[in-house]
Design an enzyme around this catalytic site. Structure first.
Site, PDB file in Angstrom:
ATOM      1  N   GLU A 150     -18.965   6.728  18.681  1.00 45.60           N
ATOM      2  CA  GLU A 150     -18.831   5.317  19.070  1.00 45.60           C
ATOM      3  C   GLU A 150     -19.335   4.324  18.017  1.00 45.60           C
ATOM      4  O   GLU A 150     -20.175   3.465  18.313  1.00 45.60           O
ATOM      5  CB  GLU A 150     -19.511   5.096  20.433  1.00 45.60           C
ATOM      6  CG  GLU A 150     -18.928   6.023  21.497  1.00 45.60           C
ATOM      7  CD  GLU A 150     -19.615   5.924  22.863  1.00 45.60           C
ATOM      8  OE1 GLU A 150     -20.531   5.113  23.024  1.00 45.60           O
ATOM      9  OE2 GLU A 150     -19.210   6.676  23.772  1.00 45.60           O
ATOM     10  N   ASN A 191     -15.893  10.169  16.969  1.00 50.28           N
ATOM     11  CA  ASN A 191     -15.437  10.152  18.361  1.00 50.28           C
ATOM     12  C   ASN A 191     -15.653   8.739  18.919  1.00 50.28           C
ATOM     13  O   ASN A 191     -16.688   8.123  18.677  1.00 50.28           O
ATOM     14  CB  ASN A 191     -16.324  11.177  19.110  1.00 50.28           C
ATOM     15  CG  ASN A 191     -15.939  11.462  20.528  1.00 50.28           C
ATOM     16  OD1 ASN A 191     -14.778  11.702  20.823  1.00 50.28           O
ATOM     17  ND2 ASN A 191     -16.925  11.448  21.426  1.00 50.28           N
ATOM     18  N   HIS A 227     -11.699   7.845  28.516  1.00 50.26           N
ATOM     19  CA  HIS A 227     -12.251   7.439  29.815  1.00 50.26           C
ATOM     20  C   HIS A 227     -11.311   6.360  30.352  1.00 50.26           C
ATOM     21  O   HIS A 227     -11.419   5.192  29.988  1.00 50.26           O
ATOM     22  CB  HIS A 227     -13.678   6.917  29.663  1.00 50.26           C
ATOM     23  CG  HIS A 227     -14.647   7.984  29.270  1.00 50.26           C
ATOM     24  ND1 HIS A 227     -14.950   9.043  30.096  1.00 50.26           N
ATOM     25  CD2 HIS A 227     -15.361   8.173  28.131  1.00 50.26           C
ATOM     26  CE1 HIS A 227     -15.823   9.837  29.499  1.00 50.26           C
ATOM     27  NE2 HIS A 227     -16.084   9.341  28.300  1.00 50.26           N
ATOM     28  N   GLU A 255     -13.091  13.519  26.155  1.00 51.37           N
ATOM     29  CA  GLU A 255     -13.903  13.178  27.345  1.00 51.37           C
ATOM     30  C   GLU A 255     -13.026  12.640  28.484  1.00 51.37           C
ATOM     31  O   GLU A 255     -13.377  11.684  29.166  1.00 51.37           O
ATOM     32  CB  GLU A 255     -14.958  12.121  26.985  1.00 51.37           C
ATOM     33  CG  GLU A 255     -15.860  12.523  25.823  1.00 51.37           C
ATOM     34  CD  GLU A 255     -16.976  11.538  25.517  1.00 51.37           C
ATOM     35  OE1 GLU A 255     -17.231  10.624  26.327  1.00 51.37           O
ATOM     36  OE2 GLU A 255     -17.598  11.690  24.458  1.00 51.37           O
ATOM     37  N   ASP A 257     -11.281  11.423  31.672  1.00 48.79           N
ATOM     38  CA  ASP A 257     -11.350  11.226  33.117  1.00 48.79           C
ATOM     39  C   ASP A 257     -10.571   9.959  33.454  1.00 48.79           C
ATOM     40  O   ASP A 257     -10.291   9.150  32.565  1.00 48.79           O
ATOM     41  CB  ASP A 257     -12.783  11.226  33.693  1.00 48.79           C
ATOM     42  CG  ASP A 257     -13.757  10.285  33.018  1.00 48.79           C
ATOM     43  OD1 ASP A 257     -13.316   9.285  32.412  1.00 48.79           O
ATOM     44  OD2 ASP A 257     -14.974  10.522  33.106  1.00 48.79           O
TER      45      ASP A 257
HETATM   46  O1  9MR Z   1     -22.039  12.050  30.785  1.00 44.08           O
HETATM   47  C1  9MR Z   1     -23.118  11.412  30.157  1.00 44.08           C
HETATM   48  C2  9MR Z   1     -24.076  10.867  31.204  1.00 44.08           C
HETATM   49  O2  9MR Z   1     -24.659  11.933  31.929  1.00 44.08           O
HETATM   50  C3  9MR Z   1     -25.145  10.038  30.541  1.00 44.08           C
HETATM   51  O3  9MR Z   1     -25.953   9.432  31.528  1.00 44.08           O
HETATM   52  C4  9MR Z   1     -24.493   8.975  29.672  1.00 44.08           C
HETATM   53  C5  9MR Z   1     -25.521   8.121  28.970  1.00 44.08           C
HETATM   54  O4  9MR Z   1     -24.937   7.161  28.194  1.00 44.08           O
HETATM   55  O5  9MR Z   1     -23.665   9.609  28.705  1.00 44.08           O
HETATM   56  C6  9MR Z   1     -22.599  10.269  29.288  1.00 44.08           C
HETATM   57  O6  9MR Z   1     -21.696  10.742  28.343  1.00 44.08           O
HETATM   58  C7  9MR Z   1     -21.108   9.766  27.475  1.00 44.08           C
HETATM   59  C8  9MR Z   1     -20.801  10.469  26.177  1.00 44.08           C
HETATM   60  O7  9MR Z   1     -21.967  11.054  25.664  1.00 44.08           O
HETATM   61  C9  9MR Z   1     -20.210   9.497  25.163  1.00 44.08           C
HETATM   62  N1  9MR Z   1     -19.063   8.825  25.698  1.00 44.08           N
HETATM   63  C10 9MR Z   1     -19.227   8.184  26.994  1.00 44.08           C
HETATM   64  C11 9MR Z   1     -19.776   9.205  27.997  1.00 44.08           C
HETATM   65  C12 9MR Z   1     -19.878   8.577  29.389  1.00 44.08           C
HETATM   66  O8  9MR Z   1     -20.841   7.578  29.397  1.00 44.08           O
END
Ligand code: 9MR
Length: 336
Positions: A150, A191, A227, A255, A257
């Site tokens: 990001e 990513n 997402h 990722e 969903d």
């Molecule tokens: O799935 C992850 C969640 O459990 C955490 O609380 C969150 C914290 O920011 O991160 C989530 O995963 C993220 C991923 O690492 C990067 N892209 C966005 C994902 C969803 O927030």
């Protein structure tokens, strides 16, 4: 790819389509994997763990949290790999491909990084040491690493992270070079989210990758998080994936969903099925799109309701671990 993965991939490839599940269909469509994120706190749930290890559906996993900076270097120079190792061992025991997530991200950082007021040179050495130690620890077990996560704002400018503010964009090649040196066989990715369709952020990603390649910085792939929101799959998805591949890198949907405003109605679930199908079909159609990971497989453990109150039902299995129409959408995407 380790021999174990090659054997399981060959096995998947010879099964007749009628018996196939998500990973088998991905392989039959010429992809390397279909997989899911998981998290350590979920591993006490036996029915969950059983399906997580069903390699007919998932022959790849990503640790949703336990390889991140706060989990792996909570204080400077002190590395803690126990939680990450649990996921890595699970993958190894199941014969699943493992994705590394992630080396450098603005989020889930320990406060010693965010509040350290480090100068350029010091922060670069911290980034180098973190990536090098993390990637070395998992050397040989990880197929691909999200080295940079990001880096962009939605308008395509660089995110004002602690790394960017101190080093400009120099932290990016520093991290990538450290990762390459630590595990020369791992594929190195950048990513991001909101780079599914064409637009300013996707253009910025393409420009960054092009510039890194022209400077000889190691970069192998672009991770497209995906997402998504029900009914809003960008119509330029396939074209955009292809334009990333045309830069000379591979792409992965990392990722996936598809969230909705709750409650989930039959109409929303039907649209969600269509949306999953559209995403899978786009990956199928682009030969350099090597695989798809969903960001956990059941609504029971989805990150969505915690971050978007009132929204959810984003995964292909519901909270009771029952398949939703979205599952069939993925099947249709790989087969039609
Ligand atoms: O799935 C992850 C969640 O459990 C955490 O609380 C969150 C914290 O920011 O991160 C989530 O995963 C993220 C991923 O690492 C990067 N892209 C966005 C994902 C969803 O927030």
């Amino acid at each position: 790819m380790p021999a174990k993965h090659i054997i399981s991939t060959l096995f998947l490839a010879i099964l007749p389509v009628g018996y196939c599940q998500l990973a088998q269909l991905a392989v039959a469509a010429g992809k390397t994997y279909f997989g899911t994120a998981t998290d350590n706190s979920e591993l006490t749930d036996s029915p969950y763990v059983a399906q997580l290890g069903n390699t007919s559906d998932f022959h790849q996993i990503t640790a949703a949290n336990s390889m991140k900076w706060d989990a792996t270097e909570p204080s400077r120079g002190t590395f803690t790999f126990a939680a990450g190792d649990t996921i890595a061992n699970l993958a190894l025991n199941n014969g699943q491909i493992l994705r590394g997530h992630n080396c450098v991200w603005h989020n889930q950082l320990p406060s010693w990084v965010t509040s350290g007021n480090f100068d350029n040179a010091t922060l670069l050495s911290i980034v180098e040491n973190h990536c090098s130690t993390l990637v070395s620890h998992y050397k040989g077990n990880i197929d691909s690493w999200d080295v940079i996560n990001e880096p962009f704002n939605d308008d395509g400018t660089f995110r004002q992270s602690v790394f960017f503010n101190a080093t400009g964009t120099t932290y990016i090649p520093t991290a990538l070079r450290a990762a390459r040196a630590a595990d020369p066989n791992a594929k190195l990715y950048i990513n991001d989210f909101n780079i599914e369709g064409t637009g300013a952020k996707s253009t910025a990603m393409a420009n960054l990758v092009q510039s890194l390649k022209s400077q000889g910085v190691p970069i192998d792939g672009i991770g497209v998080q995906a997402h998504l929101i029900v009914g809003e799959v960008p119509p330029t998805l396939q074209q955009n994936l292809q334009s990333f591949v045309n830069l000379g890198v591979e792409v992965a949907i990392t990722e996936l969903d598809v969230r909705m405003t709750l409650p989930a109605t039959d109409a929303l679930l039907a649209q969600q099925q269509q949306d999953y199908q559209t995403v899978i079909r786009a990956c199928k159609a682009v030969s350099g799109c090597i695989g798809v990971t969903i960001w956990d497989w059941t609504d029971k453990y989805s990150w969505v309701p915690g971050s978007f109150p009132g929204q959810g039902a984003a995964c292909p299995w519901d909270e009771n671990l029952v398949k939703k129409p979205a599952y069939q959408g993925i099947v249709n995407g790989w087969t039609q």
